[in-house]
Design an enzyme around this catalytic site. Structure first.
Site, mmCIF file in Angstrom:
data_model
loop_
_atom_site.group_PDB
_atom_site.id
_atom_site.type_symbol
_atom_site.label_atom_id
_atom_site.label_comp_id
_atom_site.label_asym_id
_atom_site.label_seq_id
_atom_site.Cartn_x
_atom_site.Cartn_y
_atom_site.Cartn_z
ATOM 1 N N ARG A 61 0.857 -1.186 0.000
ATOM 2 C CA ARG A 61 0.000 0.000 0.000
ATOM 3 C C ARG A 61 0.892 1.234 0.000
ATOM 4 O O ARG A 61 2.056 1.161 0.391
ATOM 5 C CB ARG A 61 -0.852 0.055 1.278
ATOM 6 C CG ARG A 61 -1.840 -1.048 1.433
ATOM 7 C CD ARG A 61 -2.649 -0.813 2.707
ATOM 8 N NE ARG A 61 -2.334 -1.755 3.771
ATOM 9 C CZ ARG A 61 -2.658 -1.567 5.052
ATOM 10 N NH1 ARG A 61 -3.267 -0.460 5.427
ATOM 11 N NH2 ARG A 61 -2.357 -2.482 5.953
ATOM 12 N N ASP A 76 7.758 -5.535 1.134
ATOM 13 C CA ASP A 76 7.550 -6.915 1.607
ATOM 14 C C ASP A 76 7.706 -7.848 0.404
ATOM 15 O O ASP A 76 7.062 -7.654 -0.627
ATOM 16 C CB ASP A 76 6.138 -7.029 2.219
ATOM 17 C CG ASP A 76 5.805 -8.449 2.720
ATOM 18 O OD1 ASP A 76 6.476 -9.410 2.287
ATOM 19 O OD2 ASP A 76 4.879 -8.576 3.538
ATOM 20 N N TYR A 132 4.894 -9.156 -2.046
ATOM 21 C CA TYR A 132 4.288 -8.314 -3.082
ATOM 22 C C TYR A 132 5.075 -8.367 -4.387
ATOM 23 O O TYR A 132 4.618 -7.839 -5.404
ATOM 24 C CB TYR A 132 4.122 -6.871 -2.592
ATOM 25 C CG TYR A 132 3.127 -6.781 -1.459
ATOM 26 C CD1 TYR A 132 1.794 -7.103 -1.684
ATOM 27 C CD2 TYR A 132 3.515 -6.453 -0.170
ATOM 28 C CE1 TYR A 132 0.875 -7.084 -0.655
ATOM 29 C CE2 TYR A 132 2.598 -6.422 0.869
ATOM 30 C CZ TYR A 132 1.288 -6.741 0.620
ATOM 31 O OH TYR A 132 0.378 -6.727 1.646
ATOM 32 N N ASP A 173 9.885 -11.899 4.334
ATOM 33 C CA ASP A 173 9.309 -10.596 4.038
ATOM 34 C C ASP A 173 10.398 -9.556 3.764
ATOM 35 O O ASP A 173 10.481 -8.978 2.677
ATOM 36 C CB ASP A 173 8.428 -10.254 5.263
ATOM 37 C CG ASP A 173 8.012 -8.814 5.407
ATOM 38 O OD1 ASP A 173 8.521 -7.959 4.678
ATOM 39 O OD2 ASP A 173 7.168 -8.525 6.288
ATOM 40 N N ASP A 195 9.221 -18.096 5.962
ATOM 41 C CA ASP A 195 8.044 -18.958 6.080
ATOM 42 C C ASP A 195 7.670 -19.451 4.692
ATOM 43 O O ASP A 195 8.225 -19.007 3.691
ATOM 44 C CB ASP A 195 6.879 -18.240 6.795
ATOM 45 C CG ASP A 195 6.421 -16.996 6.067
ATOM 46 O OD1 ASP A 195 6.269 -17.052 4.832
ATOM 47 O OD2 ASP A 195 6.187 -15.964 6.728
ATOM 48 N N HIS A 227 5.936 -16.722 2.250
ATOM 49 C CA HIS A 227 6.861 -15.814 1.565
ATOM 50 C C HIS A 227 7.741 -16.562 0.565
ATOM 51 O O HIS A 227 8.132 -16.012 -0.460
ATOM 52 C CB HIS A 227 7.696 -15.024 2.582
ATOM 53 C CG HIS A 227 6.933 -13.908 3.210
ATOM 54 N ND1 HIS A 227 6.240 -14.065 4.388
ATOM 55 C CD2 HIS A 227 6.700 -12.641 2.803
ATOM 56 C CE1 HIS A 227 5.630 -12.919 4.685
ATOM 57 N NE2 HIS A 227 5.891 -12.045 3.745
#
Lengths: 396, 450
Positions: free
Chosen positions: B262, B268, B271, B360, B367, B370
């Site tokens: 955003r 991150d 994205y 991230d 994880d 991601h």
């Protein structure tokens, strides 16, 4: 120097051509399970006979009572109390499970009992207690939340207590679809008596993270469904004052000025909002939020956008201030494409930004802007080049 | 110096951003001081480590994963899709076990839940279907009960046109995407499912240009991908304001090279796919975009009024599911509108974990989520200069050694391309028309929530 410093010395980017071939192939990986969790997979069969589904009342009640006691105090070894859990429903993962989670005993027992009451559709106080236990362990389990709603409805439970329960869960994890969907369900049932509690609750969550997406969605739903718009614009002002870069607060502001029944809508608000936004841009021309907001104020009305002198003036002011140019130039590029005719002063300001090396006097103003952007904003140089190819014929 | 120290005057957003920039710039500074040969080493994709991390997760996960106990088909998808992109094949036993497990998550009345015995949910249905397509065996593809799934999707459709995530669940753009994606890839998409979704998604495009989860919420990368992909799959992409969507999306790439979700939020790695794929999809929408620009810009309005709208006539029944297939035949125009090299650098240096997996941003833990979306983003980047995704890209499009090259993905469904083709062929012979299904009135699907 072998690395062209394409952007800044702080963020050097390698060109794509620095390739040194290597002939390295991954070795075949054995997909056998590792031995670090030598827990045998549960071998259980789901009951097919409905009469098997009644659960052992005494065991279940003892279990819930123990879990309640445990919440405050220390966890004793649960093993002793596990014997003979007739009726509890183990999960049927099959003989060779994949993505098998090594559950703690507490988790497994809670879910086994939950499954028992869920399968038998037992809508009782102890089922409600079990859903609370299960949610505490995994607030993302939508099946548990769904069943909890069924139980709450059947028992005609006190929904104010339910709001408190949600708050205790949200205190630990506030970014989760299930909590907020449940909250909306409860608030919808309570109706306008929930309005102020919901506004206070979301405000509390947003005071910890002012960009919590779920909290903002919920707040918008409360305002639209239940009302409470009176102080919302002030709240937006306060959040923007706290952090002028908080785009969620700008988004909320847009929501308020376009949707609030007390303010008269976008047309009525535009004039004062443009002034407010331009002031924010003057403070931080590198802040994308007010620039996007400014466009939003003229959404679908390019004629008014191009004819409002305040818009081109702020662009001119920013360009002359020797601060971040990108958003001002992007706005001017749009204005020109929409048919805006710049004054001579603005023309001079823009041409003054051309780098001395690029000697192309015949370039149209819109193309000049694209060239400037390609050099001052290299991350998006492909975008500016593409924009240049789409400048309407009349403007070139 | 006058006034208070600079730091104390920075807002929360500025402070958080400054911290990330410092960490990233420390990592990139290393690049300046090493030899070109070392660049290749530094930028290497650690395939073996990633495959090891993923294969281990496929079998067994630590107790801390209990928070994902209602997302186990997602865990399957994140891991299987990552492994498939890395070009590894699956052991037949493992494949059989995954099919068996997902069958236990399949509801007798259609759709997949988050684990055995859980209610069916659209997101886990999407994850399960994509997992099975990624496995690609006949057994895997046959294990999906399409007839029941079709009924489940219709039960989840609200009278407004939007979808709910589960029975009486939340309604948002994710739900629309996951429903339309599975219906399209399984060749069961029909006009009943599509009805009024376009209007819902258009209402979620915000003044910023991106798409929000619900009307009036904030433009967000995840929802923007979901919304745009849905509109393409139903053949109504021209109803979105694409120029403003592109303008918003290109600005999501920050100085770090990675993408944010955003405006004014932090970069991150995930994205890399959500936003990166949005810009990738745009490369195949060139003709719609230029039509929109013509109508937007000065003095060319009369020209635009004559343009034929794709959605005006509406595709006939049976053609709806083919949008995902024909989209790939449209050549990808020009280069990417973002900096593909900078994004690849962020993924490889800031998100990649040398012990295996992706994260991230620096300072976070790896994880599987991601890992899946960093790899998907990397794949999209590597093919972003290719007109035809079926051809391997030029070495200049791949940052680091060419061995970093991943399998291409279908950008609308996010499954590896050759698995998509296989599924497309497999389900092509049995379109939705062949499925027996009661009418809306008979099944009462519109009544469940007033």
């Amino acid at each position: 120097m072998f690395i062209p410093l394409k952007h800044t010395t702080k963020f050097p980017y390698l060109p794509l051509s620095t390739i040194i071939p290597q002939s390295k192939r991954p070795t075949k990986i054995n997909s056998a399970p590792p031995s670090e969790y030598p827990i045998p997979p549960p071998k259980t069969v789901f009951p097919t006979n409905r009469s098997d589904l009644s659960i052992d009342d005494a065991k279940c009640d003892v279990f819930i009572g123990r879990r309640r006691r445990l919440r405050g105090g220390e966890a004793p070894d649960l093993h002793e109390e596990r014997v003979g859990r007739r009726g509890a429903r183990p999960q049927d993962d099959g003989p060779n499970p994949v993505v098998q989670i090594v559950y703690t005993r507490e988790f497994r027992e809670t879910m086994d009992y939950f499954r028992a009451v869920y399968i038998s559709d037992e809508r009782s106080p102890r089922s409600l207690g079990l859903t609370a236990e299960a949610i505490e362990l995994n607030p993302a389990n939508y099946t548990v939340w769904h069943f909890r709603r069924l139980v709450l409805e059947t028992l005609n439970s006190n929904l104010q207590d339910e709001l408190k329960f949600i708050e205790s869960v949200a205190a630990k994890i506030s970014k989760n679809y299930q909590i907020w969907h449940h909250r909306r369900w409860v608030a919808e049932k309570l109706g306008t008596e929930a309005t102020s509690a919901e506004l206070i609750f979301t405000k509390k969550i947003l005071s910890l993270d002012a960009k919590n997406y779920h909290a903002w969605s919920h707040r918008q739903w409360v305002l639209r469904a239940l009302g409470g718009w009176e102080d919302e614009l002030d709240y937006c002002c306060q959040l923007i004052e706290d952090d002028i870069f908080n785009n969620s607060a700008w988004n909320q502001r847009y929501f308020v000025i376009t949707r609030s029944p007390l303010l008269g809508g976008l047309q009525a608000m535009r004039d004062s909002e443009v002034d407010y936004t331009i002031e924010a841009i003057s403070l931080h021309p590198e802040n994308e939020s007010p620039w996007r907001y400014l466009r939003g104020l003229y959404k679908g009305d390019t004629v008014t956008l191009t004819s409002d002198p305040r818009v081109s003036n702020i662009c001119n002011k920013v360009l002359k201030s020797n601060r971040s140019h990108v958003f001002a130039l992007n706005m001017l590029l749009d204005l020109l494409c929409y048919g805006f005719v710049p004054c001579e002063e603005l023309r001079i300001t823009i041409n003054a930004l051309k780098s001395s090396g690029s000697d192309s006097p015949d370039l149209g103003l819109a193309s000049t802007i694209c060239s400037i952007l390609e050099s001052v904003d290299p991350m998006r140089s492909n975008y500016w080049a593409w924009r240049r190819t789409n400048i309407p014929f009349q403007v070139c | 110096m006058e006034g208070p120290p600079r730091m104390s005057r920075l807002t929360v957003t500025q402070n958080e951003q400054a911290k990330v920039e410092d960490k990233v710039s420390d990592i990139y500074r290393v690049l300046v001081n090493v030899s070109p040969r070392a660049h290749s080493l530094i930028l290497e994709l650690w395939r073996d480590k990633h495959v090891e991390f993923l294969m281990r997760g496929l079998r067994m996960l630590a107790p801390s994963y209990h928070v994902l106990d209602a997302n186990r088909p997602w865990l399957c998808y994140w891991m299987l899709h990552s492994i498939a992109q890395l070009g590894e094949s699956f052991d037949p036993q493992l494949e059989e076990d995954v099919v068996d497990f997902l069958s236990r998550c399949q509801d007798p009345n259609g759709g997949y839940g988050g684990g055995p015995g859980q209610m069916p949910h659209l997101a886990t249905t999407y994850a399960a279907v994509n997992s099975l397509i990624t496995l690609g065996s006949e057994k895997a593809l046959m294990s999906i009960n399409r007839e029941k799934l079709c009924l489940f999707l219709l039960r989840m459709k609200d009278s407004s046109g939007a979808f709910r995530m589960h029975d009486a669940g939340e309604m948002d753009v994710r739900a629309s995407y996951t429903a339309i994606s599975v219906a399209s890839i399984l060749n069961i998409l029909d006009s009943e499912m599509v009805k009024n979704i376009g209007t819902f998604i258009v209402s979620c495009q915000t003044y910023e240009g991106g798409i929000a989860g619900e009307p009036n919420s904030e433009a967000h990368g995840g929802y923007t991908f979901c919304g745009l992909a849905t509109m393409i799959l139903i053949g109504e992409a021209d109803r979105l304001d694409l120029p403003s969507l592109i303008d918003w999306a290109v600005f999501r790439q920050g100085v770090e090279g990675g993408l944010q979700g955003r405006t004014n939020k932090l970069v991150d790695g995930c994205y890399s796919f959500w936003q990166g794929a949005v810009l990738g999809l745009m490369q195949r929408l060139a003709s719609i975009i230029s039509g929109q620009l013509r109508s937007l810009y000065v003095n060319e309005k009369q020209d635009a009024d004559n343009k034929t709208s794709v959605s005006a006539s509406g595709p006939s029944e049976g053609e709806l599911s083919s949008n995902g297939f024909s989209f790939l035949k449209t050549p990808s125009e020009g280069g990417p509108l973002y900096d593909s090299s900078a994004l690849q650098q962020y993924i490889l240096l800031c998100s990649q974990v040398l012990e295996g997996g992706f994260k991230d941003k620096p300072g976070k833990y790896r994880d599987h989520y991601h890992t899946c979306y960093c790899l998907s983003g990397l794949s999209v980047c590597q093919y972003s200069w290719s007109r035809d995704v079926n051809n391997p890209p030029l070495p200049t499009a791949v940052l680091g050694p060419y061995e970093n090259l991943l399998e291409p993905v279908h950008p609308l469904f996010n499954v590896v391309l050759d698995r998509y083709y296989k599924a497309h062929e497999f389900y092509a012979g049995s379109p939705s028309a062949n499925l027996t299904k009661p009418s809306m009135e008979e099944s009462g699907v519109m009544n469940f929530d007033g």
